[in-house]
Design an enzyme around this catalytic site. Structure first.
Site, PDB file in Angstrom:
ATOM      1  CG  ASN A 197      86.992  36.091 -51.258  1.00  0.00           C
ATOM      2  OD1 ASN A 197      88.008  34.529 -51.161  1.00  0.00           O
ATOM      3  ND2 ASN A 197      87.635  37.400 -51.998  1.00  0.00           N
ATOM      4  CB  SER A 250      88.191  39.499 -56.571  1.00  0.00           C
ATOM      5  OG  SER A 250      88.144  38.472 -57.538  1.00  0.00           O
ATOM      6  CD  GLU A 251      91.827  37.087 -52.026  1.00  0.00           C
ATOM      7  OE1 GLU A 251      90.578  37.185 -52.323  1.00  0.00           O
ATOM      8  OE2 GLU A 251      92.598  36.729 -51.978  1.00  0.00           O
ATOM      9  CG  ASN A 252      93.160  40.899 -57.134  1.00  0.00           C
ATOM     10  OD1 ASN A 252      92.403  40.363 -57.102  1.00  0.00           O
ATOM     11  ND2 ASN A 252      93.321  40.774 -59.073  1.00  0.00           N
ATOM     12  CB  SER A 287      90.021  44.980 -51.452  1.00  0.00           C
ATOM     13  OG  SER A 287      89.041  43.049 -51.241  1.00  0.00           O
TER      14      SER A 287
END
Lengths: 220, 227
Positions: free
Chosen positions: A25, A48-50, A91
């Site tokens: 990340n 991608s943390e979203n 996530s």
């Protein structure tokens, strides 16, 4: 070095820490340059943390779907071949659960114990922590990639002065001056950019800095 | 079969002072048509972020940024507001209460509420300002490791968005739009899901249903954003 080449130099060194197949990340800014410098034969899975596991290349204007596929900065993104879309709970389960091998991110301050401040300047900027607190607690390896000072002001401190993002979370600091490992005995300079001397680096660092017996050149 | 509402009809269900969860990440995956019709004020808004002005759909204020711009929000529980300068302005002026929660903790606090759990034990936020926040019950030690005990988080309403929603309320999400929609569907008294396309029951293969229709109370016919 000018500003852009400094950023590229730092990103290139951080990229060498990544192993083939790592889930990685990247924070906003400088860390997003890291994939441009991956060593030959190393391919990583960008998280991608979203909600993307296996983020693909930035789409061109014609392929962009800004209403449907974005990255954690809200900009158009894509899923790579073999990638997947995930919800926020999954996530962050991946993050806290130790399934992210490495995160590379910037810092306002980092200190001798590896504590990190990068989410708030009280009274000035209060953007919020977003996913940063979870990332630095959960990722197996935390690399701070940043310029060594903020226009000469120390960023590598004996003790962070700004509110913390997390306590004792940073493993390694990569700057244009060198590479510093966070050890139980404090900060250890392991690599030096030959353009600088150890004294110059110590001057630019508030925290006590030990020098490795096997100090290497940071070149290339 | 679920009742299908217009965006305005759905928005009228929300009274002044209600707590409202809104799905979306920087506006991506937010129920834009319904948000545009909400007239209620004094809201407690629970949303990943404060969204941003100048949306990619051509709007001046994207997603929940509209509610913030129109000063309909009294309290904002969120993880990030850095792209919406109006949040800081209103917070500094004392008209908007701001509670910042780490993004992963926010997702899990909502999931806990929806899954009937009494809280969440997370190492995130230990030793930081978060430890002092209202949503943290205490610091708990389990088998020698410390955690924050975060309280579950639920709301009066959850406003979601789905690309395909069938008449039984089953939802399929496109791209990265699932984000907080999935957990929020479980954690509110009344769940309203805005559809870009309403399809007949069976129009989404069972394997592809992400949010089960039993969680959804009302469907909003949002019309399609991509033609």
């Amino acid at each position: 070095m000018d500003k852009d080449s400094i950023k590229g130099f730092i990103a290139a060194r951080a990229a060498k820490e990544l192993n083939d197949g790592d889930v990685v990340n990247l924070g906003i800014g400088l860390p997003t340059l890291v994939p441009n410098y991956l060593p030959e034969g190393v391919s990583v899975i960008l998280h991608s943390e979203n909600g993307i596991l296996g983020t693909g290349p930035k789409p061109g204007k014609e392929d962009a779907q800004p209403l449907y596929v974005v990255d954690a900065g809200g900009s158009p993104a894509s899923a790579d071949v073999g990638g997947s879309f995930i919800d926020s709970s999954v996530s962050f389960g991946l993050i806290r659960g130790g399934h992210v091998n490495c995160t590379v991110l910037g810092a306002l301050e980092v200190d001798a114990e590896g504590s990190l401040s990068n989410w708030i300047i009280p009274g000035k900027r209060v953007p919020g922590m977003g996913g940063a607190m979870d990332l630095v607690v959960g990722a197996k390896k935390v690399i701070v990639a940043m310029e060594h000072t903020a226009k000469g002001a120390h960023k590598i401190l004996t003790k962070c002065r700004l509110p913390l993002t997390a306590v004792r979370c940073v493993d390694m600091i990569v700057t244009e001056m060198g590479v510093i490992n966070v050890t139980p005995e404090g900060l250890l300079l392991t690599e030096i950019n030959p353009e600088f001397t150890v004294e110059q680096i110590r001057d630019a660092t508030e925290a006590p800095l030990r020098v490795s017996e096997n100090l290497k050149s940071m070149g290339g | 079969m679920k009742t299908i509402l217009t965006p305005a009809e759905a928005a009228r269900m929300i009274p002044d002072g209600a707590s409202v969860m809104v799905g979306g990440f920087m506006g991506c995956g937010s129920p834009h048509k319904t948000l545009a019709e909400i007239k209620a004020t004094g809201l407690t808004l629970i949303c990943n972020d404060g969204s941003m002005p100048n949306g990619p759909d051509g709007s001046d204020y994207y997603g929940v940024a509209k509610l913030i711009h129109n000063r309909q929000v009294r309290k904002l529980i969120t993880s990030h507001v850095g792209l919406n300068p109006e949040v800081a302005e209103q917070h500094n002026a004392g008209t908007l209460e701001l509670v910042l929660v780490p993004q992963g903790s926010l997702a899990e606090m909502i999931r806990a509420a929806g899954a009937g759990l009494g809280g969440v034990l997370t190492p995130t936020g230990l030793g930081t300002l978060v430890q002092e926040a209202e949503h943290v019950h205490s610091v708990v030690e389990v088998d020698g490791r410390q955690y924050l005990l975060e309280r579950p988080l639920r709301a009066d309403f959850a406003l979601l968005s789905g690309h395909l929603i069938d008449r039984r309320g089953n939802i399929w999400y496109k791209g990265t739009t699932r984000n907080f929609n999935v957990v929020m569907a479980t954690a509110a008294d009344i769940v309203i899901a805005e559809a870009e396309h309403i399809v007949e029951a069976g129009g989404i293969e069972p394997e592809n249903v992400v949010t089960g229709g039993v969680l959804v109370d009302y469907i909003v016919d949002g019309g399609c954003a991509d033609g």
